[in-house]
Design an enzyme around this catalytic site. Structure first.
Site, PDB file in Angstrom:
ATOM      1  N   GLY A  81       1.976   5.002  -0.732  1.00  0.00           N
ATOM      2  CA  GLY A  81       1.373   6.283  -1.086  1.00  0.00           C
ATOM      3  C   GLY A  81       2.458   7.263  -1.470  1.00  0.00           C
ATOM      4  N   ARG A  82       3.214   7.684  -0.448  1.00  0.00           N
ATOM      5  CA  ARG A  82       4.270   8.671  -0.649  1.00  0.00           C
ATOM      6  C   ARG A  82       5.264   8.252  -1.741  1.00  0.00           C
ATOM      7  NH1 ARG A  82       5.987  11.943   3.464  1.00  0.00           N
ATOM      8  NH2 ARG A  82       5.055  10.482   4.923  1.00  0.00           N
TER       9      ARG A  82
ATOM     10  N   GLU B   4       0.839  -1.213   0.000  1.00  0.00           N
ATOM     11  CA  GLU B   4       0.000   0.000   0.000  1.00  0.00           C
ATOM     12  C   GLU B   4       0.868   1.254   0.000  1.00  0.00           C
ATOM     13  OE1 GLU B   4      -1.852  -0.501   3.777  1.00  0.00           O
ATOM     14  OE2 GLU B   4      -3.340  -1.916   3.080  1.00  0.00           O
TER      15      GLU B   4
ATOM     16  N   TYR C  13       0.884  14.032   0.474  1.00  0.00           N
ATOM     17  CA  TYR C  13       0.601  14.758   1.717  1.00  0.00           C
ATOM     18  C   TYR C  13       0.833  16.252   1.513  1.00  0.00           C
ATOM     19  CZ  TYR C  13       0.764   9.914   3.058  1.00  0.00           C
ATOM     20  OH  TYR C  13       0.532   8.559   3.085  1.00  0.00           O
TER      21      TYR C  13
ATOM     22  N   CYS D 158      -0.142  34.071   9.259  1.00  0.00           N
ATOM     23  CA  CYS D 158       0.195  34.661  10.548  1.00  0.00           C
ATOM     24  C   CYS D 158       0.445  33.594  11.604  1.00  0.00           C
ATOM     25  CB  CYS D 158      -0.916  35.601  10.985  1.00  0.00           C
ATOM     26  SG  CYS D 158      -1.135  36.906   9.781  1.00  0.00           S
ATOM     27  N   GLU D 159       1.489  32.817  11.395  1.00  0.00           N
ATOM     28  CA  GLU D 159       1.940  31.804  12.344  1.00  0.00           C
ATOM     29  C   GLU D 159       3.451  31.757  12.248  1.00  0.00           C
ATOM     30  OE1 GLU D 159       0.325  29.606  14.386  1.00  0.00           O
ATOM     31  OE2 GLU D 159      -1.691  30.236  13.798  1.00  0.00           O
TER      32      GLU D 159
ATOM     33  N   ARG E 175       3.709  20.246   5.564  1.00  0.00           N
ATOM     34  CA  ARG E 175       4.727  19.301   6.049  1.00  0.00           C
ATOM     35  C   ARG E 175       5.891  19.979   6.793  1.00  0.00           C
ATOM     36  NH1 ARG E 175       7.499  16.381   3.544  1.00  0.00           N
ATOM     37  NH2 ARG E 175       7.382  14.575   4.901  1.00  0.00           N
TER      38      ARG E 175
HETATM   39  C1  PLP Z   1      -1.008   6.080   5.129  1.00  0.00           C
HETATM   40  C2  PLP Z   1      -1.111   4.614   4.893  1.00  0.00           C
HETATM   41  C3  PLP Z   1      -0.401   4.014   3.854  1.00  0.00           C
HETATM   42  C4  PLP Z   1       0.537   4.776   2.968  1.00  0.00           C
HETATM   43  O1  PLP Z   1       1.660   5.244   3.628  1.00  0.00           O
HETATM   44  P1  PLP Z   1       2.860   5.884   2.786  1.00  0.00           P
HETATM   45  O2  PLP Z   1       3.867   6.246   3.789  1.00  0.00           O
HETATM   46  O3  PLP Z   1       2.323   7.061   2.054  1.00  0.00           O
HETATM   47  O4  PLP Z   1       3.340   4.820   1.841  1.00  0.00           O
HETATM   48  C5  PLP Z   1      -0.569   2.664   3.655  1.00  0.00           C
HETATM   49  N1  PLP Z   1      -1.396   1.921   4.446  1.00  0.00           N
HETATM   50  C6  PLP Z   1      -2.087   2.472   5.459  1.00  0.00           C
HETATM   51  C7  PLP Z   1      -2.977   1.628   6.272  1.00  0.00           C
HETATM   52  C8  PLP Z   1      -1.970   3.828   5.720  1.00  0.00           C
HETATM   53  O5  PLP Z   1      -2.651   4.372   6.739  1.00  0.00           O
END
Ligand code: PLP
Length: 448
Positions: A301-302, A299, A399, A370-371, A338
Site C-alpha cells: 500500500g504505502r 499487498e 495513510y 486545538c490539540e 501521521r
Molecule cells: C495494511 C495492510 C497492507 C498494506 O500495508 P503497507 O504497509 O501499506 O504496504 C497489506 N496487507 C494487509 C493485510 C494490511 O492490513
C-alpha cells in the site's frame, strides 16, 4: 494534554534540494517554484484552494511497475494486490487498475470502492480481523478472488454463508509467524501478541478442518508482518521461511494449496530511512517460497501510494513564542494525522522559488487544531514564511486523506491528480453544507 516527545534524530534533516532530488516527480522551477510533474503547485493552489492533496499519476505507475518487474525478474509468478486502505481515491485506483493491479481490501466499503475504481472482485483479496457476515456475503456474491481468514471462528461463519449461497468460498488463512518487523509499535502486526492472524502452530489443524467444510475451498496461506518496514529483509525472510514450512506440511497431508500471499509493509523513505528495494523483497520471496512452484502475491500500500502524494497547504500566520517561531498552516492533524499518531517525520517544502533558496532557521510547523499534538514538525529549518505562502508536506499519498477526519468542524480537503502537464480535481473540498448534512435534532428537544 502532553505533546508527543519529538523523535531525536542523529543525522541532520535532508535539505530542500535533497528532498526534491530524491523524488522524481518534484522539481523546482526558477519562476514557478515547486512543481509536481509538469504542473506548478501555485497553479493548483490558486484554482483549488488549500489544503489540497496532490497525487502524481506518473509516480503511481512508476512504482507499481518497479514492484511488478522486480517480482518478474526474480522468476516469480506474482500478482501485485494494491492495499486500498493506503489511498482509496477512485482516480488512484483507476490508474493502478490500468496497470493491471489487483486489490487488497479490508472492508465491504473498500470492496465497493475498488470495483467503482475499476478493479474487479475477481482480482481482489479481502483481509481483516473482523469481517461482518454482511461483508462476507457481499464479497462472495461479487465473486471475490480470495478471503483471508484470521480465525477458526471466522472460517465457520464463512462456511455457513457460502453454503447458504450455494458456493465454495476461496479461503486462505492468515498466519501470524511471530516475527518482529521492528517497526513502530502501532503498525507491527506479525508478533504473537498482535491481534492479527492465527498462530502458525495452529494453522495446519485449521487448514485440515477447512478442507472438510462443504462451503470452503482452501486455497492458500497469507501473512502480513507490519507496515513501514525499513530494517532490512530479515523479518520478511523469517516469516516467509515459516510459511514455506507450513506449505510443505499442508502438502504432506495431501491438502490442496494454490498460492501464497506475502502481504505488504515495505517501507519508504520519509526522511533518511534506507528501506529494502523491491528487488530485495522479490529476492527474499524467491529464496524462501520460490521453490514451492506456487504463484505468490504481495499487498503493498504505502510503497506505491506514499511517495506519490503531498499535502499542499498555506501559511495562516507566523507567531513568535518564547524563543520559538511557530509556522501555523491551514492544514492540520485532522487532515494528516501521521505526525500526531506515529511521531512521523514528513519533508516540508516551501513552494515559492525565493523561499526554497532563502536562509532558513528553526521553526515549529503546526496546524490550527486545538490539540497540543497538532504539530507537523519541531525545530525544522524553514525560511521566513509570511501568511499566504504555500508549503508542501511530502510523502502524504498513503495513510493521508484516508485517515482524515472533520475534527474541529474542518471540512475534508480537496484532492487533485496530476498526470504530466494535466491535472484535475478528483474530489472537491467538502462544503460546510455537506459537513452538516444528515444531522437532525429530535423534536422533543424543542426549538432553540
Ligand atoms: C495494511 C495492510 C497492507 C498494506 O500495508 P503497507 O504497509 O501499506 O504496504 C497489506 N496487507 C494487509 C493485510 C494490511 O492490513
Amino acid at each position: 494534554m502532553a505533546s508527543p516527545s519529538p523523535v531525536a534524530h542523529e543525522t541532520p534533516d535532508p535539505s530542500f534540494a535533497e528532498l526534491i532530488a530524491a523524488r522524481p516527480q518534484l522539481s523546482a522551477h526558477a519562476f514557478d517554484g515547486l512543481m509536481v510533474e509538469g504542473v506548478p503547485l501555485h497553479v493548483i493552489a490558486k484554482a483549488a484552494g488549500t489544503p489540497t492533496w496532490v497525487y502524481s499519476a506518473g509516480t503511481l505507475r512508476r512504482r507499481y511497475r518497479a514492484l511488478a518487474e522486480a517480482l518478474k525478474n526474480a522468476g516469480l509468478d506474482a500478482g501485485v494486490h494494491y492495499a486500498v486502505k493506503a489511498n482509496d481515491s477512485l482516480a488512484v485506483l483507476r490508474v493502478l487498475a490500468k496497470e493491471g493491479a489487483g486489490a487488497d481490501v479490508v472492508s465491504g466499503g473498500e470492496l465497493m470502492t475498488v470495483m467503482a475504481g475499476g478493479i474487479p472482485a475477481s482480482r481482489t483479496v479481502f483481509s481483516g480481523v473482523g469481517k461482518s457476515a454482511a461483508e462476507i456475503r457481499y464479497a462472495l456474491e461479487q465473486g471475490i478472488y480470495q478471503l483471508n481468514a484470521e480465525s477458526i471462528e471466522e472460517v465457520e461463519i464463512i462456511d455457513a454463508i457460502a453454503q447458504s449461497l450455494g458456493v465454495k468460498a476461496p479461503v486462505a488463512i492468515r498466519v501470524n509467524p511471530d516475527v518482529d518487523a521492528r517497526t513502530h509499535a502501532k503498525i507491527t502486526t506479525g508478533k504473537a501478541e498482535n491481534k492479527f492472524g492465527i498462530a502458525i502452530d495452529d494453522a495446519l489443524a485449521l487448514y485440515t478442518r477447512m478442507a472438510a467444510m462443504p462451503g470452503i475451498r482452501p486455497i492458500g496461506v497469507a501473512t502480513h508482518i507490519g507496515s513501514q518496514i525499513t530494517s532490512g529483509m530479515a523479518a520478511y525472510r523469517a516469516a516467509y521461511a515459516r510459511v514455506a514450512e507450513l506449505v510443505h506440511a499442508i502438502r504432506a497431508h495431501n491438502l490442496p494449496i494454490e498460492r501464497v500471499d506475502c502481504g505488504g509493509g515495505l517501507g519508504i523513505t520519509y526522511r533518511d530511512e534506507l528501506p529494502p528495494p523491491p528487488e530485495a523483497l522479490a529476492g527474499a520471496i524467491a529464496t524462501t517460497l520460490g521453490g514451492l512452484g506456487l504463484p505468490v502475491m504481495i499487498e503493498p500500500g504505502r510503497w506505491i501510494a506514499g511517495p506519490s502524494g503531498l499535502l499542499l497547504t498555506s501559511v495562516v500566520l507566523q507567531k513568535q513564542g518564547r524563543g520559538r517561531r511557530f509556522v501555523v498552516l491551514d492544514a492540520a492533524m485532522n487532515d494528516l494525522i501521521r505526525p500526531a499518531m506515529y511521531e512521523a517525520w514528513h519533508g516540508i517544502l516551501p513552494v515559492a522559488p525565493a523561499r526554497l533558496t532563502a536562509t532558513a532557521a528553526a521553526a515549529d510547523v503546526v496546524g490550527p487544531v486545538c490539540e497540543s499534538s497538532d504539530i507537523f514538525a519541531k525545530d525544522r529549518a524553514m525560511p521566513d514564511l509570511p501568511p499566504g505562502e504555500l508549503v508542501a508536506l511530502l510523502d502524504a499519498g498513503a495513510y493521508g486523506a484516508v485517515m482524515s477526519s472533520t475534527y474541529n468542524a474542518r471540512p475534508l480537503a480537496a484532492q487533485v491528480l496530476v498526470d504530466g502537464e494535466r491535472w484535475a480535481v478528483i474530489r472537491p473540498r467538502q462544503s460546510m453544507e455537506e459537513l452538516l448534512a444528515g444531522q437532525s435534532v429530535p423534536d422533543w428537544i424543542g426549538a432553540s
